[in-house]
Design a protein around this motif. Structure first.
Motif, short mmCIF file in Angstrom:
data_model
loop_
_atom_site.label_atom_id
_atom_site.label_comp_id
_atom_site.label_asym_id
_atom_site.label_seq_id
_atom_site.Cartn_x
_atom_site.Cartn_y
_atom_site.Cartn_z
N ASP A 48 0.87 -1.17 0.00
CA ASP A 48 0.00 0.00 0.00
C ASP A 48 0.91 1.22 0.00
O ASP A 48 1.72 1.40 0.91
N LEU A 49 0.81 2.06 -1.00
CA LEU A 49 1.75 3.18 -1.15
C LEU A 49 1.63 4.20 -0.02
O LEU A 49 2.57 4.93 0.25
N ASP A 50 0.49 4.26 0.65
CA ASP A 50 0.31 5.23 1.72
C ASP A 50 1.12 4.87 2.97
O ASP A 50 1.49 5.74 3.75
N ASN A 51 1.40 3.61 3.18
CA ASN A 51 2.07 3.16 4.39
C ASN A 51 3.55 2.83 4.20
O ASN A 51 4.23 2.53 5.16
N GLU A 52 4.04 2.87 3.00
CA GLU A 52 5.42 2.47 2.72
C GLU A 52 6.37 3.65 2.88
O GLU A 52 6.05 4.78 2.54
N LYS A 53 7.56 3.36 3.38
CA LYS A 53 8.61 4.37 3.48
C LYS A 53 9.26 4.53 2.11
O LYS A 53 9.45 3.54 1.40
N PRO A 54 9.62 5.76 1.74
CA PRO A 54 10.26 5.95 0.43
C PRO A 54 11.67 5.35 0.41
O PRO A 54 12.35 5.31 1.43
N VAL A 55 12.08 4.89 -0.75
CA VAL A 55 13.42 4.35 -0.94
C VAL A 55 14.23 5.42 -1.65
O VAL A 55 13.86 5.90 -2.71
N ILE A 56 15.36 5.78 -1.05
CA ILE A 56 16.22 6.81 -1.63
C ILE A 56 17.40 6.11 -2.30
O ILE A 56 18.12 5.34 -1.67
N ILE A 57 17.59 6.39 -3.57
CA ILE A 57 18.69 5.82 -4.33
C ILE A 57 19.71 6.92 -4.58
O ILE A 57 19.41 7.95 -5.17
N ILE A 58 20.94 6.69 -4.12
CA ILE A 58 22.00 7.68 -4.29
C ILE A 58 22.72 7.37 -5.59
O ILE A 58 23.17 6.27 -5.83
N ASP A 59 22.82 8.40 -6.43
CA ASP A 59 23.47 8.23 -7.72
C ASP A 59 24.99 8.28 -7.52
O ASP A 59 25.53 9.21 -6.95
N ALA A 60 25.67 7.24 -7.99
CA ALA A 60 27.12 7.19 -7.85
C ALA A 60 27.80 7.56 -9.17
O ALA A 60 28.87 7.06 -9.51
N GLY A 61 27.17 8.44 -9.90
CA GLY A 61 27.72 8.85 -11.20
C GLY A 61 28.87 9.82 -11.03
O GLY A 61 29.39 10.07 -9.95
N HIS A 62 29.30 10.39 -12.14
CA HIS A 62 30.45 11.30 -12.15
C HIS A 62 30.01 12.73 -12.40
O HIS A 62 30.64 13.47 -13.15
N GLY A 63 28.92 13.14 -11.79
CA GLY A 63 28.46 14.51 -11.91
C GLY A 63 27.58 14.77 -13.10
O GLY A 63 27.09 15.86 -13.30
N GLU A 64 27.34 13.80 -13.94
CA GLU A 64 26.52 13.97 -15.12
C GLU A 64 25.29 13.06 -15.04
O GLU A 64 25.06 12.24 -15.91
N SER A 65 24.54 13.20 -13.98
CA SER A 65 23.37 12.37 -13.78
C SER A 65 22.27 12.78 -14.73
O SER A 65 22.01 13.96 -14.93
N THR A 66 21.61 11.81 -15.35
CA THR A 66 20.52 12.13 -16.28
C THR A 66 19.23 11.59 -15.75
O THR A 66 19.16 10.62 -15.08
#
Length: 61
Positions: A43-61
Motif C-alpha cells: 500500500d503506497l500510503d504506508n510504505e517508506k520511500p526508498v532513496i537511491i544515491i546516484d554514484a555517477g560522475h556529476g553527469e546524472s541524467t
C-alpha cells in the motif's frame, strides 16, 4: 441451458485461479525477509520511500 452451464464452469475456474493466486501471495509474504513484499502487494500510503544515491560522475541524467 448449455450456455448457462458454460458460464458457471468458467466462473468457478476463474474463482479458483483467483483464490490460488491469493494463497500464493500470502505464502510469499510469509517467507519474505524483514517484511519485504512484492510491489503489487504493498500500500503506497504506508510504505517508506526508498532513496537511491546516484554514484555517477556529476553527469546524472
Amino acid at each position: 441451458m448449455r450456455k448457462t452451464h458454460r458460464k458457471i464452469v468458467i466462473g468457478a475456474l476463474l474463482c479458483g485461479c483467483a483464490l490460488f493466486t491469493l494463497y500464493g501471495a500470502s505464502r510469499i509474504a510469509e517467507r519474505a525477509e524483514k517484511g519485504a513484499l512484492p510491489v503489487t502487494l504493498t500500500d503506497l500510503d504506508n510504505e517508506k520511500p526508498v532513496i537511491i544515491i546516484d554514484a555517477g560522475h556529476g553527469e546524472s541524467t
